[in-house]
Design a protein around this motif. Sequence first.
Motif, PDB file in Angstrom:
ATOM      1  N   HIS A  84      -4.237  11.677 -13.201  1.00  0.00           N
ATOM      2  CA  HIS A  84      -5.054  10.511 -12.847  1.00  0.00           C
ATOM      3  C   HIS A  84      -4.874   9.366 -13.844  1.00  0.00           C
ATOM      4  CE1 HIS A  84      -7.900   8.281 -10.657  1.00  0.00           C
ATOM      5  NE2 HIS A  84      -8.967   8.533 -11.372  1.00  0.00           N
ATOM      6  N   ASP A 124       6.469   7.587  -7.984  1.00  0.00           N
ATOM      7  CA  ASP A 124       6.961   6.195  -7.874  1.00  0.00           C
ATOM      8  C   ASP A 124       6.459   5.338  -9.038  1.00  0.00           C
ATOM      9  OD1 ASP A 124       4.272   5.874  -7.109  1.00  0.00           O
ATOM     10  OD2 ASP A 124       4.716   4.935  -5.185  1.00  0.00           O
ATOM     11  N   ALA A 174       7.626  10.363  -5.377  1.00  0.00           N
ATOM     12  CA  ALA A 174       6.883  10.115  -4.133  1.00  0.00           C
ATOM     13  C   ALA A 174       5.872   8.993  -4.324  1.00  0.00           C
ATOM     14  CB  ALA A 174       6.169  11.386  -3.686  1.00  0.00           C
ATOM     15  N   SER A 175       5.496   8.418  -3.202  1.00  0.00           N
ATOM     16  CA  SER A 175       4.441   7.397  -3.191  1.00  0.00           C
ATOM     17  C   SER A 175       3.074   8.088  -3.099  1.00  0.00           C
ATOM     18  CB  SER A 175       4.676   6.426  -2.038  1.00  0.00           C
ATOM     19  OG  SER A 175       4.608   7.102  -0.800  1.00  0.00           O
ATOM     20  N   GLU A 185     -11.647  12.149  -7.275  1.00  0.00           N
ATOM     21  CA  GLU A 185     -11.554  11.056  -8.249  1.00  0.00           C
ATOM     22  C   GLU A 185     -10.584   9.984  -7.754  1.00  0.00           C
ATOM     23  OE1 GLU A 185      -9.821  12.809 -11.805  1.00  0.00           O
ATOM     24  OE2 GLU A 185      -8.011  13.370 -10.698  1.00  0.00           O
ATOM     25  N   LEU A 190     -12.538   9.735  -3.019  1.00  0.00           N
ATOM     26  CA  LEU A 190     -13.731   9.195  -3.683  1.00  0.00           C
ATOM     27  C   LEU A 190     -14.506   8.310  -2.725  1.00  0.00           C
ATOM     28  CD1 LEU A 190     -15.393   8.786  -6.332  1.00  0.00           C
ATOM     29  CD2 LEU A 190     -14.018   6.739  -6.720  1.00  0.00           C
ATOM     30  N   TRP A 213       1.157   4.806   1.439  1.00  0.00           N
ATOM     31  CA  TRP A 213       0.455   6.081   1.642  1.00  0.00           C
ATOM     32  C   TRP A 213       1.318   7.092   2.387  1.00  0.00           C
ATOM     33  CZ3 TRP A 213      -3.642   6.868  -1.265  1.00  0.00           C
ATOM     34  CH2 TRP A 213      -4.248   5.737  -1.832  1.00  0.00           C
TER      35      TRP A 213
HETATM   36  O1  DAU Z   1       1.877   6.335  -6.699  1.00  0.00           O
HETATM   37  C1  DAU Z   1       1.830   7.697  -6.982  1.00  0.00           C
HETATM   38  C2  DAU Z   1       0.601   7.978  -7.811  1.00  0.00           C
HETATM   39  O2  DAU Z   1      -0.515   7.784  -6.950  1.00  0.00           O
HETATM   40  C3  DAU Z   1       0.576   9.379  -8.403  1.00  0.00           C
HETATM   41  O3  DAU Z   1       1.667   9.530  -9.282  1.00  0.00           O
HETATM   42  C4  DAU Z   1      -0.751   9.628  -9.121  1.00  0.00           C
HETATM   43  O4  DAU Z   1      -0.809  10.964  -9.586  1.00  0.00           O
HETATM   44  C5  DAU Z   1      -1.877   9.379  -8.147  1.00  0.00           C
HETATM   45  O5  DAU Z   1      -3.121   9.520  -8.810  1.00  0.00           O
HETATM   46  C6  DAU Z   1      -1.774   7.990  -7.535  1.00  0.00           C
HETATM   47  O6  DAU Z   1      -2.012   6.966  -8.538  1.00  0.00           O
HETATM   48  P1  DAU Z   1      -2.873   5.644  -8.206  1.00  0.00           P
HETATM   49  O7  DAU Z   1      -3.374   5.109  -9.479  1.00  0.00           O
HETATM   50  O8  DAU Z   1      -2.120   4.749  -7.299  1.00  0.00           O
HETATM   51  O9  DAU Z   1      -4.036   6.357  -7.337  1.00  0.00           O
HETATM   52  P2  DAU Z   1      -5.612   6.110  -7.300  1.00  0.00           P
HETATM   53  O10 DAU Z   1      -6.144   6.881  -6.136  1.00  0.00           O
HETATM   54  O11 DAU Z   1      -6.245   6.329  -8.629  1.00  0.00           O
HETATM   55  O12 DAU Z   1      -5.725   4.544  -6.972  1.00  0.00           O
HETATM   56  C7  DAU Z   1      -5.168   4.005  -5.793  1.00  0.00           C
HETATM   57  C8  DAU Z   1      -5.461   2.514  -5.791  1.00  0.00           C
HETATM   58  O13 DAU Z   1      -6.875   2.332  -5.632  1.00  0.00           O
HETATM   59  C9  DAU Z   1      -5.096   1.816  -7.085  1.00  0.00           C
HETATM   60  O14 DAU Z   1      -4.640   0.505  -6.800  1.00  0.00           O
HETATM   61  C10 DAU Z   1      -6.423   1.749  -7.847  1.00  0.00           C
HETATM   62  C11 DAU Z   1      -7.442   1.623  -6.733  1.00  0.00           C
HETATM   63  N1  DAU Z   1      -8.757   2.233  -7.025  1.00  0.00           N
HETATM   64  C12 DAU Z   1      -8.799   3.536  -7.391  1.00  0.00           C
HETATM   65  C13 DAU Z   1     -10.002   4.129  -7.696  1.00  0.00           C
HETATM   66  C14 DAU Z   1     -10.043   5.588  -8.131  1.00  0.00           C
HETATM   67  C15 DAU Z   1      -9.922   1.475  -6.897  1.00  0.00           C
HETATM   68  O15 DAU Z   1      -9.893   0.292  -6.523  1.00  0.00           O
HETATM   69  N2  DAU Z   1     -11.108   2.073  -7.199  1.00  0.00           N
HETATM   70  C16 DAU Z   1     -11.205   3.377  -7.615  1.00  0.00           C
HETATM   71  O16 DAU Z   1     -12.340   3.845  -7.895  1.00  0.00           O
END
Ligand code: DAU
Length: 336
Positions: A84, A124, A174-175, A185, A190, A213
């Motif tokens: 994360h 990615d 991967a994406s 989380e 979330l 996605w």
């Molecule tokens: O791109 C691949 C990656 O995707 C993986 O290598 C990581 O293990 C995986 O956690 C994921 O990373 P991201 O940082 O892109 O994923 P996350 O779900 O944390 O966040 C997705 C998008 O949403 C990012 O632009 C941040 C935003 N976000 C995330 C959270 C948790 C928010 O706006 N609010 C939030 O509370």
Amino acid sequence: MRILVTGGCGFIGSNFVRLILSERPDWEVVNLDKLTYAGRLENLQDMADNPRYRFIHGDICDPQAVAEAMRGCQFAVNFAAETHVDRSLLGASHFIDTDVKGVLVLLEEARRVGLARFIQISTDEVYGSIEQGSFTEESVLNPRNPYAASKAGGDRMAYAYWATYGVPVIITRASNNYGPYQYPEKLIPLFVTNALRDEPLPLYGDGRNVRDWLFVEDHCRALLFLLEHGQPGEVYNIAGGNERENIEVTRAVLRLLGKPESLIRFVADRPGHDRRYSLDASKLHRLGWQPQVPFEVGLERTVRWYVDNRWWWEPIKDHDGEFRRYYELQYGARLA
Ligand code: DAU
Ligand code: NAD
């Protein structure tokens, strides 16, 4: 055929174990997992009595545990990682331990036993952010957060073991994955679980960052395909082909749940927040793999899964002190 899956109690790993056990009836699966906060035995509780499945509780940084787990295996797929981004901004040393040093321990053992295939699951994020166009496998690596930097270390260590010792390594980038069993989380789980409770959805910055996605089952099928058809020493991008702004994803989740947009709360941005990820996955497409699940279908299935499986996420959110501590640290001031 026996395959070692590391991190098999996590989100993608558990989906992959389930896929292998159902699609390859003559394969045995060994799952080595440390059971961090993100590793949940319940992710595979329906597989626990399968005679072709064996769970080992252990750390990929521990050479003895790795030797025991890899014994008799021909293949290995390394999902084990701290994953994360937000947590890596709170402290990154255990990211280096697992995502770099742990990969080294696995590669050493793979070299010693002469494994036939080793897939290192990279991401990615190692390419960094891109405003226009898409990254190919030849693009320069420019990781911009501690998680991404540690994953780039593991990615290049895996390549080094191919280039130096001929360990038959395949690296995948991967994406963003989404689907059942993703720890709540990450953005989609979330927001789905918060919305189900009429709690605010903390959207970072202007909500216009873009992610691509990939439905987790598509990702797992791509990995199985690469185990059987990929070339050692090669890197493969795996993309969903579904680029969306976070605000679009958020609105889609709320629509599916019949919840109001007033739940959205724009909050202080993630420091160094990568604006856009985008992959060119034509190398994998030329080899013969394409994703099958359109985003709208995958999102509906995912939302439905969280609606139907409160037994899975409610204990994490309500009784797991670890989650509550993290949530307060990450969102307390942002939402105050
Ligand atoms: O791109 C691949 C990656 O995707 C993986 O290598 C990581 O293990 C995986 O956690 C994921 O990373 P991201 O940082 O892109 O994923 P996350 O779900 O944390 O966040 C997705 C998008 O949403 C990012 O632009 C941040 C935003 N976000 C995330 C959270 C948790 C928010 O706006 N609010 C939030 O509370
Ligand atoms: P996750 O956080 O859900 O699961 C990680 C698993 O690894 C957990 O079961 C955890 O207990 C285990 N683990 C952690 N440290 C370990 C250690 N030292 N030894 C043994 N097990 C350990 O992660 P995920 O989202 O399923 O991601 C799996 C892999 O895919 C990771 O390598 C991640 O970097 C990569 N990846 C994820 C995404 C995504 O969108 N989720 C996208 C691209 C790549």
